[in-house]
Design a protein around this motif. Sequence first.
Motif, short mmCIF file in Angstrom:
data_model
loop_
_atom_site.label_atom_id
_atom_site.label_comp_id
_atom_site.label_asym_id
_atom_site.label_seq_id
_atom_site.Cartn_x
_atom_site.Cartn_y
_atom_site.Cartn_z
N THR A 251 0.82 -1.21 0.00
CA THR A 251 0.00 0.00 0.00
C THR A 251 0.86 1.26 0.00
O THR A 251 0.36 2.35 -0.32
CB THR A 251 -0.94 0.03 1.22
OG1 THR A 251 -0.16 0.08 2.42
CG2 THR A 251 -1.82 -1.21 1.25
N ALA A 252 2.13 1.13 0.36
CA ALA A 252 3.04 2.28 0.39
C ALA A 252 3.87 2.40 -0.88
O ALA A 252 4.61 3.37 -1.05
CB ALA A 252 3.96 2.18 1.61
N ARG A 253 3.75 1.42 -1.76
CA ARG A 253 4.56 1.38 -2.97
C ARG A 253 4.12 2.47 -3.96
O ARG A 253 2.93 2.71 -4.14
CB ARG A 253 4.43 0.00 -3.62
CG ARG A 253 5.70 -0.59 -4.17
CD ARG A 253 5.49 -2.06 -4.48
NE ARG A 253 5.62 -2.90 -3.30
CZ ARG A 253 5.07 -4.10 -3.16
NH1 ARG A 253 4.32 -4.60 -4.13
NH2 ARG A 253 5.25 -4.78 -2.06
N ILE A 254 5.07 3.10 -4.60
CA ILE A 254 4.77 4.15 -5.56
C ILE A 254 4.06 3.57 -6.78
O ILE A 254 4.34 2.45 -7.20
CB ILE A 254 6.07 4.88 -5.97
CG1 ILE A 254 5.77 6.18 -6.71
CG2 ILE A 254 6.97 3.97 -6.81
CD1 ILE A 254 7.00 7.06 -6.92
N ALA A 255 3.11 4.32 -7.34
CA ALA A 255 2.40 3.89 -8.54
C ALA A 255 3.21 4.25 -9.77
O ALA A 255 4.08 5.13 -9.73
CB ALA A 255 1.02 4.54 -8.60
N ALA A 256 2.92 3.59 -10.89
CA ALA A 256 3.69 3.82 -12.11
C ALA A 256 3.58 5.27 -12.58
O ALA A 256 4.59 5.90 -12.93
CB ALA A 256 3.21 2.87 -13.21
N ALA A 257 2.37 5.81 -12.59
CA ALA A 257 2.19 7.19 -13.04
C ALA A 257 2.92 8.17 -12.14
O ALA A 257 3.53 9.14 -12.62
CB ALA A 257 0.70 7.53 -13.09
N GLU A 258 2.89 7.92 -10.84
CA GLU A 258 3.60 8.79 -9.89
C GLU A 258 5.11 8.66 -10.08
O GLU A 258 5.85 9.65 -10.00
CB GLU A 258 3.21 8.41 -8.46
CG GLU A 258 3.83 9.29 -7.39
CD GLU A 258 3.49 8.83 -5.98
OE1 GLU A 258 4.00 9.45 -5.03
OE2 GLU A 258 2.72 7.85 -5.84
N ALA A 259 5.58 7.44 -10.32
CA ALA A 259 7.01 7.22 -10.51
C ALA A 259 7.55 7.98 -11.71
O ALA A 259 8.70 8.45 -11.71
CB ALA A 259 7.29 5.73 -10.66
N LEU A 260 6.74 8.12 -12.74
CA LEU A 260 7.18 8.84 -13.94
C LEU A 260 7.43 10.32 -13.67
O LEU A 260 8.13 10.99 -14.44
CB LEU A 260 6.14 8.69 -15.05
CG LEU A 260 6.08 7.31 -15.71
CD1 LEU A 260 4.84 7.17 -16.57
CD2 LEU A 260 7.34 7.05 -16.54
N ASP A 261 6.87 10.84 -12.58
CA ASP A 261 7.10 12.24 -12.19
C ASP A 261 8.28 12.39 -11.24
O ASP A 261 8.58 13.50 -10.78
CB ASP A 261 5.84 12.82 -11.53
CG ASP A 261 4.71 13.04 -12.52
OD1 ASP A 261 5.01 13.30 -13.70
OD2 ASP A 261 3.54 12.94 -12.12
N HIS A 262 8.96 11.28 -10.94
CA HIS A 262 10.08 11.33 -10.01
C HIS A 262 11.25 12.11 -10.62
O HIS A 262 11.46 12.06 -11.84
CB HIS A 262 10.52 9.90 -9.66
CG HIS A 262 11.48 9.82 -8.53
ND1 HIS A 262 12.84 9.97 -8.69
CD2 HIS A 262 11.27 9.62 -7.19
CE1 HIS A 262 13.43 9.85 -7.52
NE2 HIS A 262 12.51 9.63 -6.59
N PRO A 263 12.03 12.81 -9.80
CA PRO A 263 13.18 13.58 -10.32
C PRO A 263 14.18 12.75 -11.12
O PRO A 263 14.92 13.30 -11.93
CB PRO A 263 13.83 14.14 -9.04
CG PRO A 263 12.71 14.23 -8.07
CD PRO A 263 11.80 13.06 -8.37
N PHE A 264 14.20 11.44 -10.91
CA PHE A 264 15.11 10.59 -11.67
C PHE A 264 14.90 10.75 -13.17
O PHE A 264 15.84 10.62 -13.96
CB PHE A 264 14.90 9.13 -11.26
CG PHE A 264 15.80 8.14 -11.98
CD1 PHE A 264 17.17 8.17 -11.82
CD2 PHE A 264 15.25 7.17 -12.81
CE1 PHE A 264 18.00 7.25 -12.46
CE2 PHE A 264 16.06 6.25 -13.46
CZ PHE A 264 17.44 6.30 -13.28
N PHE A 265 13.69 11.05 -13.57
CA PHE A 265 13.38 11.16 -14.99
C PHE A 265 13.41 12.60 -15.50
O PHE A 265 13.23 12.82 -16.69
CB PHE A 265 12.01 10.54 -15.28
CG PHE A 265 11.94 9.08 -14.94
CD1 PHE A 265 12.68 8.16 -15.65
CD2 PHE A 265 11.15 8.64 -13.89
CE1 PHE A 265 12.65 6.81 -15.32
CE2 PHE A 265 11.10 7.29 -13.56
CZ PHE A 265 11.85 6.37 -14.28
#
Length: 318
Positions: free
Chosen positions: A268-282
């Motif tokens: 339940t705490a895991r980041i979602a794919a759409a949210e991950a795409l907004d991560h500063p890594f990208f």
Amino acid sequence: MAPALARPESDDCLTSFDEASYEFFGGGADEFHAAYEELEQLGQGEFGVVRRAYHRKTGVQAAVKHLPKSPKSRAELAALSQMRHENIARLYAYFEADQELLLVIELCDVGLLSELLVKRQQGRALGSSDDCVLLMQQLLAALSHCHDSGRIHNDLKFDNIMLASGAKQPKLKLIDFGNSLSLHEAGKTPSDDMWFAGLTFFQLVTGLPFFLMDSDELESLDEQGVYVDPQKMQCDSMYLQLRLSIAKRFASSIALDLLAKMLQLDRTARIAAAEALDHPFFLTVRRAEADPEEVKADKEGRKGSLQSVASTAATVTM
């Protein structure tokens, strides 16, 4: 005749096809053989055979999956017919023979991602390189589209990630939706896909599998009270921290932050794919911190780009 697939509003990813002559809709075995000529076998799995084929009218090549009629093959057909995304191997058409389904799918002509990484001169570790950023961005984009379409891939692993030729770089293609599930089916959530995406990210960064398989190492961990089960792909927080400490040798702090968010043990705490795409890594392929060890890892990761290695790939597998 099999029911026709709904034709998408946009066919931007079919630019190599002559739309006026391309037979998108399905039929029986006779219609298949009239439309396509099959060539050599590309691969064989537990549930079917994949062969190269070309469309007689256009000459465009594709991969044809011969699958026995079953809930698994129907699940793959249902999933692929729902999705249109540049990072998901596209279903062009399907046909029904007496005992099998024939799925005509986009040909991934570069091959398996795992095979391409092995061909890199400096091994498989990508660190926080441009290649790693691009590959993870495409993988997460595919998963985000899959989840938005109401599906869970449910079988994410290196063997189900392929590459196709692109204008500048090989393009990642997610394949094999035979185990996919509807979001309404109990027991699985998109966060399960994200766990396996995190395992993939770890291996891209380090060149190492997340789960150790050596029996002596596993026995030693067990004696230390560390829980890990490679078969179930489960572990405790102690094992997770041990593996993340290894990733620190290869990746930037920004990459590690995203990796940790994807590998949360609490689903339940895991980041979602759409949210991950907004991560500063990208947001940038350059690291915010010019730590010497990180710079070294970056230089190692950049040796032998995917484009240069892909140009030498001679085989296609699926």
